[in-house]
Design an enzyme around this catalytic site. Sequence first.
Site, PDB file in Angstrom:
ATOM      1  N   LYS A  38      54.101  29.953  41.221  1.00 54.89           N
ATOM      2  CA  LYS A  38      53.769  29.292  42.651  1.00 54.89           C
ATOM      3  C   LYS A  38      52.462  28.850  43.123  1.00 54.89           C
ATOM      4  O   LYS A  38      52.413  27.836  44.484  1.00 54.89           O
ATOM      5  CB  LYS A  38      54.401  30.537  44.036  1.00 54.89           C
ATOM      6  N   ASP A  39      51.760  29.288  42.201  1.00 55.72           N
ATOM      7  CA  ASP A  39      50.248  27.980  42.301  1.00 55.72           C
ATOM      8  C   ASP A  39      50.125  27.228  42.493  1.00 55.72           C
ATOM      9  O   ASP A  39      49.236  26.434  42.814  1.00 55.72           O
ATOM     10  CB  ASP A  39      49.422  29.095  42.263  1.00 55.72           C
ATOM     11  N   ARG A  96      55.170  28.782  54.600  1.00 61.71           N
ATOM     12  CA  ARG A  96      56.925  28.681  54.100  1.00 61.71           C
ATOM     13  C   ARG A  96      56.909  29.785  55.028  1.00 61.71           C
ATOM     14  O   ARG A  96      58.285  29.706  56.133  1.00 61.71           O
ATOM     15  CB  ARG A  96      56.386  29.070  53.098  1.00 61.71           C
ATOM     16  N   ARG A  97      56.773  30.934  54.810  1.00 63.17           N
ATOM     17  CA  ARG A  97      57.083  32.030  55.572  1.00 63.17           C
ATOM     18  C   ARG A  97      57.107  32.336  56.748  1.00 63.17           C
ATOM     19  O   ARG A  97      57.609  32.534  58.149  1.00 63.17           O
ATOM     20  CB  ARG A  97      56.079  33.504  55.026  1.00 63.17           C
ATOM     21  N   ARG A 136      44.897  37.104  54.352  1.00 65.45           N
ATOM     22  CA  ARG A 136      44.942  36.502  53.983  1.00 65.45           C
ATOM     23  C   ARG A 136      44.600  37.881  52.654  1.00 65.45           C
ATOM     24  O   ARG A 136      44.467  39.100  53.389  1.00 65.45           O
ATOM     25  CB  ARG A 136      44.257  35.408  52.898  1.00 65.45           C
ATOM     26  N   ARG A 147      46.112  43.175  51.955  1.00 69.56           N
ATOM     27  CA  ARG A 147      46.494  43.071  53.256  1.00 69.56           C
ATOM     28  C   ARG A 147      47.726  45.034  53.497  1.00 69.56           C
ATOM     29  O   ARG A 147      47.990  44.490  54.830  1.00 69.56           O
ATOM     30  CB  ARG A 147      47.787  42.230  52.221  1.00 69.56           C
ATOM     31  N   CYS A 162      49.873  20.087  51.833  1.00 69.24           N
ATOM     32  CA  CYS A 162      49.840  21.455  51.378  1.00 69.24           C
ATOM     33  C   CYS A 162      50.443  22.023  52.894  1.00 69.24           C
ATOM     34  O   CYS A 162      49.950  23.098  53.076  1.00 69.24           O
ATOM     35  CB  CYS A 162      49.004  21.520  51.117  1.00 69.24           C
TER      36      CYS A 162
END
Length: 320
Positions: free
Chosen positions: A93-94, A141-142, A159, A165, A257
């Site tokens: 995904k990166d 996205r989230r 982050r 987190r 992005c």
Amino acid sequence: MSASTTPGTPRLVLGSRGSPLAMRQTHEVRDRLIAAWPELGADGAIGIEEIKTTGDAVRDRPLADIGGKGLFIKEIEQALVAGRIDAAVHSMKDMETTMADATVLVAVLPREDPRDAWLSPVADRIEGLPDGARIGTASVRRAAQVLNRRPDLQVVLFRGNVDTRLRKLAEGEVAATFLAAAGLSRLGLLDRATRVLGVEEMLPAVAQGAIGVQSRDGSASARDAEIRRWLSALDDGPSRVRVTAERAMLAALDGSCRTPIAGHATLDGDRLTLTGLVLSPDGRHSHGAALTGGADDPEALGRDVGESILARCGRGFLAG
């Protein structure tokens, strides 16, 4: 550490980010290589080099402000092209949809659960959060999908690696956050999730849950060709088909992005279904499409879904 074949050096050097999750994924690649090729099982035959990336170094700003998710792979690709490492291990995904010249995505490992995990001591779902609650994420996205359903919530930058987190959540900085179910599973922390969200609640990131291995294309030397042969044994066909379709959709959309884009492919025999979604960053507007096609041409299906979404939203919607 050199990627040469001088006596006493590894036969194969893997490069990756140095986070606990990235190292766990790299060790999985190493273990699969040893299982497939006994000659790589000798002590020291496979080396691992940790590479500091810009995405890891700059943590006080959203990724979109400093260049996007590609900042997690840029320095690793540079090390691969320069010959410091022989293969790069990435969270798919990166990865950008274009890769460094003379390199190839040689293997996609069997994909883990692509869904998002919901973590909250306050509620078991987005709808259960109090009015105006703070929700932490670094993902546009989230954030957009949250705001699409709950525009009253405060989305704040969140982050750091998984442990960071989890600590911030426990300290009450936010009422809830998200992590990839695959990452939690690989770290043995899936039990920390309140629950795993269905794709109808939160459509995943393109290629989420998949590990990719990038190598030089093998045309430059016999050694590069041998490395590619070793790595090719790790490629999982069904996972590659799904990831290829999702990434082709992303390439067709070619969003900035800052554009929230989600995609999820499912495979049923020889039939491949791909669902795609784009949203405005504030979540107010969304455009999606879902199509089914043959698994023998996942790139075509991905392009079709991307073009279908573009027909609905227009190129200007994706300009960021």
